[in-house]
Design a protein around this motif. Structure first.
Motif, PDB file in Angstrom:
ATOM      1  N   ARG A   1       0.815  -1.219   0.000  1.00  0.00           N
ATOM      2  CA  ARG A   1       0.000   0.000   0.000  1.00  0.00           C
ATOM      3  C   ARG A   1       0.850   1.271   0.000  1.00  0.00           C
ATOM      4  N   GLY A   2       1.977   1.248   0.685  1.00  0.00           N
ATOM      5  CA  GLY A   2       2.834   2.433   0.717  1.00  0.00           C
ATOM      6  C   GLY A   2       3.340   2.783  -0.673  1.00  0.00           C
ATOM      7  N   GLU A   3       3.818   1.786  -1.375  1.00  0.00           N
ATOM      8  CA  GLU A   3       4.313   1.997  -2.732  1.00  0.00           C
ATOM      9  C   GLU A   3       3.189   2.394  -3.688  1.00  0.00           C
ATOM     10  N   LEU A   4       2.045   1.703  -3.572  1.00  0.00           N
ATOM     11  CA  LEU A   4       0.893   2.032  -4.425  1.00  0.00           C
ATOM     12  C   LEU A   4       0.413   3.457  -4.171  1.00  0.00           C
ATOM     13  N   ASN A   5       0.246   3.808  -2.894  1.00  0.00           N
ATOM     14  CA  ASN A   5      -0.224   5.156  -2.569  1.00  0.00           C
ATOM     15  C   ASN A   5       0.762   6.221  -3.031  1.00  0.00           C
ATOM     16  N   GLY A   6       2.047   5.948  -2.859  1.00  0.00           N
ATOM     17  CA  GLY A   6       3.059   6.906  -3.310  1.00  0.00           C
ATOM     18  C   GLY A   6       2.986   7.145  -4.809  1.00  0.00           C
ATOM     19  N   LEU A   7       2.859   6.068  -5.580  1.00  0.00           N
ATOM     20  CA  LEU A   7       2.760   6.217  -7.037  1.00  0.00           C
ATOM     21  C   LEU A   7       1.462   6.917  -7.440  1.00  0.00           C
ATOM     22  N   ARG A   8       0.366   6.577  -6.768  1.00  0.00           N
ATOM     23  CA  ARG A   8      -0.920   7.234  -7.086  1.00  0.00           C
ATOM     24  C   ARG A   8      -0.877   8.725  -6.770  1.00  0.00           C
ATOM     25  N   GLU A   9      -0.278   9.075  -5.642  1.00  0.00           N
ATOM     26  CA  GLU A   9      -0.168  10.489  -5.275  1.00  0.00           C
ATOM     27  C   GLU A   9       0.746  11.229  -6.244  1.00  0.00           C
ATOM     28  N   GLN A  10       1.853  10.604  -6.605  1.00  0.00           N
ATOM     29  CA  GLN A  10       2.769  11.218  -7.568  1.00  0.00           C
ATOM     30  C   GLN A  10       2.074  11.424  -8.902  1.00  0.00           C
ATOM     31  N   LEU A  11       1.317  10.429  -9.349  1.00  0.00           N
ATOM     32  CA  LEU A  11       0.588  10.537 -10.608  1.00  0.00           C
ATOM     33  C   LEU A  11      -0.433  11.675 -10.549  1.00  0.00           C
ATOM     34  N   ALA A  12      -1.133  11.792  -9.438  1.00  0.00           N
ATOM     35  CA  ALA A  12      -2.113  12.872  -9.284  1.00  0.00           C
ATOM     36  C   ALA A  12      -1.437  14.247  -9.328  1.00  0.00           C
ATOM     37  N   ARG A  13      -0.290  14.375  -8.654  1.00  0.00           N
ATOM     38  CA  ARG A  13       0.450  15.652  -8.684  1.00  0.00           C
ATOM     39  C   ARG A  13       0.911  15.990 -10.091  1.00  0.00           C
ATOM     40  N   GLU A  14       1.427  14.976 -10.793  1.00  0.00           N
ATOM     41  CA  GLU A  14       1.910  15.204 -12.157  1.00  0.00           C
ATOM     42  C   GLU A  14       0.763  15.596 -13.089  1.00  0.00           C
ATOM     43  N   GLU A  15      -0.367  14.913 -12.969  1.00  0.00           N
ATOM     44  CA  GLU A  15      -1.516  15.252 -13.819  1.00  0.00           C
ATOM     45  C   GLU A  15      -2.039  16.647 -13.514  1.00  0.00           C
ATOM     46  N   THR A  16      -2.026  17.041 -12.246  1.00  0.00           N
ATOM     47  CA  THR A  16      -2.453  18.386 -11.861  1.00  0.00           C
ATOM     48  C   THR A  16      -1.501  19.437 -12.433  1.00  0.00           C
ATOM     49  N   ALA A  17      -0.210  19.177 -12.353  1.00  0.00           N
ATOM     50  CA  ALA A  17       0.778  20.119 -12.888  1.00  0.00           C
ATOM     51  C   ALA A  17       0.637  20.254 -14.405  1.00  0.00           C
ATOM     52  N   ILE A  18       0.400  19.144 -15.085  1.00  0.00           N
ATOM     53  CA  ILE A  18       0.217  19.172 -16.541  1.00  0.00           C
ATOM     54  C   ILE A  18      -1.031  19.973 -16.891  1.00  0.00           C
ATOM     55  N   ALA A  19      -2.118  19.734 -16.167  1.00  0.00           N
ATOM     56  CA  ALA A  19      -3.359  20.481 -16.422  1.00  0.00           C
ATOM     57  C   ALA A  19      -3.152  21.972 -16.178  1.00  0.00           C
ATOM     58  N   GLY A  20      -2.390  22.301 -15.136  1.00  0.00           N
ATOM     59  CA  GLY A  20      -2.107  23.712 -14.861  1.00  0.00           C
ATOM     60  C   GLY A  20      -1.289  24.356 -15.960  1.00  0.00           C
ATOM     61  N   LEU A  21      -0.298  23.644 -16.460  1.00  0.00           N
ATOM     62  CA  LEU A  21       0.527  24.185 -17.538  1.00  0.00           C
ATOM     63  C   LEU A  21      -0.290  24.339 -18.820  1.00  0.00           C
ATOM     64  N   ARG A  22      -1.150  23.386 -19.100  1.00  0.00           N
ATOM     65  CA  ARG A  22      -2.016  23.499 -20.282  1.00  0.00           C
ATOM     66  C   ARG A  22      -2.978  24.670 -20.140  1.00  0.00           C
ATOM     67  N   ALA A  23      -3.495  24.874 -18.938  1.00  0.00           N
ATOM     68  CA  ALA A  23      -4.412  25.990 -18.708  1.00  0.00           C
ATOM     69  C   ALA A  23      -3.688  27.324 -18.878  1.00  0.00           C
ATOM     70  N   ARG A  24      -2.449  27.387 -18.440  1.00  0.00           N
ATOM     71  CA  ARG A  24      -1.658  28.617 -18.583  1.00  0.00           C
ATOM     72  C   ARG A  24      -1.447  28.988 -20.030  1.00  0.00           C
ATOM     73  N   ARG A  25      -1.299  27.981 -20.886  1.00  0.00           N
ATOM     74  CA  ARG A  25      -0.965  28.264 -22.279  1.00  0.00           C
ATOM     75  C   ARG A  25      -2.192  28.496 -23.150  1.00  0.00           C
ATOM     76  N   SER A  26      -3.394  28.249 -22.614  1.00  0.00           N
ATOM     77  CA  SER A  26      -4.611  28.462 -23.406  1.00  0.00           C
ATOM     78  C   SER A  26      -4.779  29.942 -23.703  1.00  0.00           C
ATOM     79  N   PRO A  27      -5.103  30.302 -24.972  1.00  0.00           N
ATOM     80  CA  PRO A  27      -5.271  31.717 -25.305  1.00  0.00           C
ATOM     81  C   PRO A  27      -6.486  32.303 -24.603  1.00  0.00           C
ATOM     82  N   GLY A  28      -6.316  33.523 -24.122  1.00  0.00           N
ATOM     83  CA  GLY A  28      -7.419  34.221 -23.465  1.00  0.00           C
ATOM     84  C   GLY A  28      -7.744  33.678 -22.087  1.00  0.00           C
ATOM     85  N   ASN A  29      -6.883  32.861 -21.552  1.00  0.00           N
ATOM     86  CA  ASN A  29      -7.130  32.275 -20.245  1.00  0.00           C
ATOM     87  C   ASN A  29      -7.028  33.358 -19.185  1.00  0.00           C
TER      88      ASN A  29
END
Length: 120
Positions: free
Chosen positions: A75-103
């Motif tokens: 569970r420790g390893e699974l939770n760590g990977l899931r949390e890391q994946l969630a952080r990475e997906e959030t960061a990617i979404a934030g970067l995509r939102a930043r680059r959207s025109p007129g945002n």
């Protein structure tokens, strides 16, 4: 979009794919191990040798219990990977939102909230 943002986005997406791959690999390994454990238990009970029954509901219950036990052990390893994946997906979404025109973003200054338009 700035060239740096493109580079950052592609680097972040690659890291996210690696993390997702690690999580998928770990889950697949646990399922395969649970299957082997189930078949071992089944063969020790004599059912496998006597009549080669197909996969039964009891086998499925045993398999699910084995998967749950393995997931609990890791569970420790699974939770760590899931949390890391969630952080990475959030960061990617934030970067995509930043680059959207007129945002538009909302920022807090000393006088309260105000709207700011992002420019590439």
């Amino acid at each position: 979009m700035k060239a740096l943002d493109e580079h950052d986005l592609s680097r972040m997406e690659a890291a996210c794919r690696r993390t997702r791959g690690q999580l998928d690999l770990l889950e697949r390994q646990m399922r395969e191990r649970a299957k082997r454990m189930t078949l071992t238990i089944r063969s020790k009970s004599g059912l496998l040798r006597r009549c080669r029954l197909p996969w039964t509901l009891e086998d499925e219950r045993l398999f699910r219990a084995q998967v749950d036990a393995l997931a609990f052990e890791r569970r420790g390893e699974l939770n760590g990977l899931r949390e890391q994946l969630a952080r990475e997906e959030t960061a990617i979404a934030g970067l995509r939102a930043r680059r959207s025109p007129g945002n538009r973003t909302h920022t807090l200054n000393t006088k309260g909230w105000h709207h700011a338009t992002l420019h590439d």
